[in-house]
Motif scaffolding. Sequence first.
Motif, PDB file in Angstrom:
ATOM      1  N   VAL A  96       0.873  -1.159  -0.145  1.00 46.04           N
ATOM      2  CA  VAL A  96       0.051   0.188  -0.137  1.00 46.04           C
ATOM      3  C   VAL A  96       0.908   1.393   0.130  1.00 46.04           C
ATOM      4  CG1 VAL A  96      -1.861   1.268   1.202  1.00 46.04           C
ATOM      5  CG2 VAL A  96      -1.776  -1.183   1.283  1.00 46.04           C
ATOM      6  N   ARG A  97       0.697   1.820  -1.139  1.00 48.10           N
ATOM      7  CA  ARG A  97       1.710   3.209  -1.094  1.00 48.10           C
ATOM      8  C   ARG A  97       0.793   4.316  -1.086  1.00 48.10           C
ATOM      9  NH1 ARG A  97       6.773   2.178  -3.323  1.00 48.10           N
ATOM     10  NH2 ARG A  97       7.108  -0.046  -3.306  1.00 48.10           N
ATOM     11  N   VAL A  98       1.277   5.488  -1.493  1.00 45.78           N
ATOM     12  CA  VAL A  98       0.537   6.718  -1.250  1.00 45.78           C
ATOM     13  C   VAL A  98      -0.321   6.836  -2.732  1.00 45.78           C
ATOM     14  CG1 VAL A  98       0.558   9.231  -1.516  1.00 45.78           C
ATOM     15  CG2 VAL A  98       2.074   8.090   0.249  1.00 45.78           C
ATOM     16  N   ASP A  99       0.273   6.308  -3.856  1.00 44.13           N
ATOM     17  CA  ASP A  99      -0.212   6.646  -5.269  1.00 44.13           C
ATOM     18  C   ASP A  99      -0.645   5.257  -5.765  1.00 44.13           C
ATOM     19  OD1 ASP A  99       2.118   5.806  -5.627  1.00 44.13           O
ATOM     20  OD2 ASP A  99       2.826   7.121  -6.707  1.00 44.13           O
ATOM     21  N   SER A 100      -0.565   3.922  -5.139  1.00 45.63           N
ATOM     22  CA  SER A 100      -0.788   2.735  -5.566  1.00 45.63           C
ATOM     23  C   SER A 100      -1.195   1.643  -4.393  1.00 45.63           C
ATOM     24  CB  SER A 100       0.264   2.440  -6.497  1.00 45.63           C
ATOM     25  OG  SER A 100       1.377   1.997  -5.595  1.00 45.63           O
ATOM     26  N   ILE A 101      -1.647   0.466  -5.000  1.00 51.78           N
ATOM     27  CA  ILE A 101      -2.021  -0.700  -4.197  1.00 51.78           C
ATOM     28  C   ILE A 101      -1.534  -1.775  -5.061  1.00 51.78           C
ATOM     29  CG2 ILE A 101      -3.687  -2.085  -2.881  1.00 51.78           C
ATOM     30  CD1 ILE A 101      -5.281   0.439  -2.490  1.00 51.78           C
ATOM     31  N   GLY A 102      -0.691  -2.533  -4.484  1.00 53.60           N
ATOM     32  CA  GLY A 102      -0.196  -3.846  -5.312  1.00 53.60           C
ATOM     33  C   GLY A 102      -0.735  -5.117  -4.371  1.00 53.60           C
ATOM     34  N   VAL A 103      -0.933  -6.197  -5.151  1.00 59.13           N
ATOM     35  CA  VAL A 103      -1.250  -7.246  -4.445  1.00 59.13           C
ATOM     36  C   VAL A 103      -0.836  -8.586  -4.991  1.00 59.13           C
ATOM     37  CG1 VAL A 103      -3.505  -7.728  -5.889  1.00 59.13           C
ATOM     38  CG2 VAL A 103      -3.467  -8.844  -3.448  1.00 59.13           C
ATOM     39  N   GLU A 104      -0.302  -9.576  -4.289  1.00 59.15           N
ATOM     40  CA  GLU A 104       0.308 -10.947  -4.714  1.00 59.15           C
ATOM     41  C   GLU A 104      -0.484 -12.043  -3.922  1.00 59.15           C
ATOM     42  OE1 GLU A 104       4.442 -13.139  -4.817  1.00 59.15           O
ATOM     43  OE2 GLU A 104       4.444 -11.092  -5.079  1.00 59.15           O
ATOM     44  N   ILE A 105      -0.946 -12.980  -4.707  1.00 61.89           N
ATOM     45  CA  ILE A 105      -1.253 -14.061  -3.965  1.00 61.89           C
ATOM     46  C   ILE A 105      -0.548 -15.306  -4.237  1.00 61.89           C
ATOM     47  CG2 ILE A 105      -3.527 -15.819  -4.207  1.00 61.89           C
ATOM     48  CD1 ILE A 105      -4.289 -12.842  -3.273  1.00 61.89           C
ATOM     49  N   ALA A 106      -0.188 -16.077  -3.337  1.00 64.84           N
ATOM     50  CA  ALA A 106       0.673 -17.277  -3.348  1.00 64.84           C
ATOM     51  C   ALA A 106       0.249 -18.495  -2.709  1.00 64.84           C
ATOM     52  CB  ALA A 106       1.923 -16.769  -2.632  1.00 64.84           C
ATOM     53  N   GLY A 117      -2.423  -4.987  -9.498  1.00 60.02           N
ATOM     54  CA  GLY A 117      -2.508  -3.433  -9.031  1.00 60.02           C
ATOM     55  C   GLY A 117      -3.336  -2.420  -9.742  1.00 60.02           C
ATOM     56  N   LEU A 118      -3.331  -1.537  -8.717  1.00 64.76           N
ATOM     57  CA  LEU A 118      -4.157  -0.251  -9.343  1.00 64.76           C
ATOM     58  C   LEU A 118      -3.341   1.142  -8.846  1.00 64.76           C
ATOM     59  CD1 LEU A 118      -5.862   1.151  -6.657  1.00 64.76           C
ATOM     60  CD2 LEU A 118      -7.254  -0.904  -6.897  1.00 64.76           C
ATOM     61  N   THR A 119      -3.601   2.157  -9.675  1.00 66.95           N
ATOM     62  CA  THR A 119      -3.303   3.408  -9.137  1.00 66.95           C
ATOM     63  C   THR A 119      -4.019   4.306  -8.529  1.00 66.95           C
ATOM     64  OG1 THR A 119      -1.648   3.509 -11.421  1.00 66.95           O
ATOM     65  CG2 THR A 119      -2.330   5.736 -10.361  1.00 66.95           C
ATOM     66  N   PRO A 126     -11.376   8.456  -0.355  1.00 65.69           N
ATOM     67  CA  PRO A 126     -11.082   7.578   0.442  1.00 65.69           C
ATOM     68  C   PRO A 126     -11.844   6.018   0.398  1.00 65.69           C
ATOM     69  CG  PRO A 126     -10.863   9.571   1.699  1.00 65.69           C
ATOM     70  CD  PRO A 126     -11.625   9.885   0.270  1.00 65.69           C
ATOM     71  N   ALA A 127     -13.191   6.477   0.782  1.00 68.82           N
ATOM     72  CA  ALA A 127     -14.031   5.239   0.881  1.00 68.82           C
ATOM     73  C   ALA A 127     -13.967   4.374  -0.628  1.00 68.82           C
ATOM     74  CB  ALA A 127     -15.703   5.912   1.027  1.00 68.82           C
ATOM     75  N   ALA A 128     -14.042   5.156  -1.901  1.00 70.13           N
ATOM     76  CA  ALA A 128     -14.027   4.466  -3.061  1.00 70.13           C
ATOM     77  C   ALA A 128     -12.401   3.801  -3.234  1.00 70.13           C
ATOM     78  CB  ALA A 128     -14.161   5.529  -4.380  1.00 70.13           C
ATOM     79  N   THR A 129     -11.290   4.367  -2.624  1.00 65.15           N
ATOM     80  CA  THR A 129     -10.037   3.667  -2.564  1.00 65.15           C
ATOM     81  C   THR A 129     -10.121   2.574  -1.813  1.00 65.15           C
ATOM     82  OG1 THR A 129      -9.046   5.828  -2.983  1.00 65.15           O
ATOM     83  CG2 THR A 129      -7.735   4.163  -2.107  1.00 65.15           C
ATOM     84  N   ILE A 130     -10.589   2.648  -0.583  1.00 61.70           N
ATOM     85  CA  ILE A 130     -10.690   1.358   0.265  1.00 61.70           C
ATOM     86  C   ILE A 130     -11.474   0.440  -0.504  1.00 61.70           C
ATOM     87  CG2 ILE A 130     -11.652   0.460   2.520  1.00 61.70           C
ATOM     88  CD1 ILE A 130     -11.020   3.233   3.728  1.00 61.70           C
ATOM     89  N   GLU A 131     -12.655   0.471  -1.067  1.00 65.40           N
ATOM     90  CA  GLU A 131     -13.530  -0.414  -1.544  1.00 65.40           C
ATOM     91  C   GLU A 131     -12.659  -0.953  -2.925  1.00 65.40           C
ATOM     92  OE1 GLU A 131     -16.262  -3.222  -2.584  1.00 65.40           O
ATOM     93  OE2 GLU A 131     -16.063  -2.017  -0.685  1.00 65.40           O
ATOM     94  N   SER A 132     -12.111  -0.324  -3.787  1.00 64.74           N
ATOM     95  CA  SER A 132     -11.063  -0.516  -4.609  1.00 64.74           C
ATOM     96  C   SER A 132     -10.065  -1.515  -4.274  1.00 64.74           C
ATOM     97  CB  SER A 132     -10.561   0.609  -5.544  1.00 64.74           C
ATOM     98  OG  SER A 132     -11.793   1.154  -6.099  1.00 64.74           O
ATOM     99  N   GLY A 133      -9.447  -1.336  -3.212  1.00 62.63           N
ATOM    100  CA  GLY A 133      -8.373  -2.036  -2.782  1.00 62.63           C
ATOM    101  C   GLY A 133      -8.737  -3.536  -2.280  1.00 62.63           C
ATOM    102  N   VAL A 134      -9.696  -3.565  -1.455  1.00 63.73           N
ATOM    103  CA  VAL A 134     -10.390  -4.680  -1.109  1.00 63.73           C
ATOM    104  C   VAL A 134     -10.625  -5.864  -2.352  1.00 63.73           C
ATOM    105  CG1 VAL A 134     -12.032  -5.955   0.327  1.00 63.73           C
ATOM    106  CG2 VAL A 134     -10.972  -3.802   1.227  1.00 63.73           C
ATOM    107  N   ARG A 135     -11.426  -5.071  -3.263  1.00 63.19           N
ATOM    108  CA  ARG A 135     -11.985  -5.978  -4.423  1.00 63.19           C
ATOM    109  C   ARG A 135     -10.565  -6.141  -5.258  1.00 63.19           C
ATOM    110  NH1 ARG A 135     -14.872  -9.153  -5.172  1.00 63.19           N
ATOM    111  NH2 ARG A 135     -16.768  -7.629  -3.592  1.00 63.19           N
ATOM    112  N   LEU A 136      -9.752  -5.462  -5.157  1.00 61.31           N
ATOM    113  CA  LEU A 136      -8.357  -5.699  -5.903  1.00 61.31           C
ATOM    114  C   LEU A 136      -7.810  -7.309  -5.191  1.00 61.31           C
ATOM    115  CD1 LEU A 136      -6.036  -4.998  -8.016  1.00 61.31           C
ATOM    116  CD2 LEU A 136      -5.186  -4.104  -5.920  1.00 61.31           C
TER     117      LEU A 136
END
Length: 392
Positions: A96-106, A117-119, A126-136
């Motif tokens: 989780v960065r200031v300008d991006s979110i990345g995810v890896e499944i293993a 990932g998403l930018t 903030p609410a939309a960003t949180i929802e997008s991160g969880v959905r990612l």
Amino acid sequence: MTATRPQPGRNASPRTARAINDRLALHLLHREGPLTAAQLKELTGLSRPSVADLVERLQESGLIEVVGESGAARRGPNARVYGIVAGRAYVAGLDVRVDSIGVEIADLLGTTLTRAGLTVPDGADPAATIESGVRLLLDAAGGKPLHTVACGAPGLVDPGTGRLAATGELPAWHADLVDEVRRRTGVPVLLENEVNLAAVAEQRLRGGAPDETFVLLWIGGGVGAALMLEGRLRRGTSGGAGEVGFLPVAAGGRLPTATNCDDGFHGLAGSHAVCALARAHGIPAGPLADAAAAADAVRAGSPAFLDELAGRIAVGAAAICAVLDPGTVVLAGEVGAAGGTDLAERVAGRLALLSPLRTRVLATAVPSGPILRGAVITAMDRAQDALFSPQP
């Protein structure tokens, strides 16, 4: 292949002894890869009947399976080869960065299955960003049940609460995203400073001794450090060990403040400083002056530019070494990775002029995705501890 077998206490029950032996066998199978029963006997020092019993138990529990047969010439059928069931559990890493979110499944052995990932644009809701991160995260998992999630984020992680400490430098949605992931997945979610996770990946993938000491010096959008002392991360009383951006080493005698490190080491070696230095040497640098632009400038850099940049990095490294004497400094982050061995050698030369301590300076062994890889390793270790732990 050698292993030291842990010795159960004199009063350990047979059930406890069996559980300890099972855990030893599982760790050997993870470290060495698939093994025959004879190889497990040799490595554990257990009797043949004991190995046969533990193999049967671990198969029944769904932790190991037959993955092949040995190719050695022998009378009778070839020996079965056993391996850990990688799909027994799945883990996730979040960056989780200031300008991006990345995810890896293993899987349980740390093999990457998916990366996504998403930018996050400036001023994002903030609410939309949180929802997008969880959905990612959930989309990347693809319906696979997650056992553990590990998340890396910039800033201080409070050792008491396990949450990000409040700071005006980071968006408020960071801490809320981690809480929402916990709520939506219902699994353990571990939070760690992102540079610490990069050091975890460095320690595991470089192949050094498990009890080695080194400092990972992150040079990217900002600067930071992870302290790996005798194989263990040193986080500090408040979670702030390694906040070297605040080192008072800026030019002109200026000093940082408790809330601003622009006049500290950050202002000397962070991405804005690197881009400004590049332009002073006639090297194009992106207008955003972010980590990517600074890395591009380093890759295109002239020898004179790299020498001056190495001198700046060496100033911070010398301050760290004067206190810790780690013996090894690893250059990581976008700028450190872009500079590679060339920049590391230049920093080593300048550091030798500033410090009487003998210190190796190495380029990172994990130039791509170190935070995600460290997060996955952290989550995998926690999942294995839970699944492999003795149950007396």
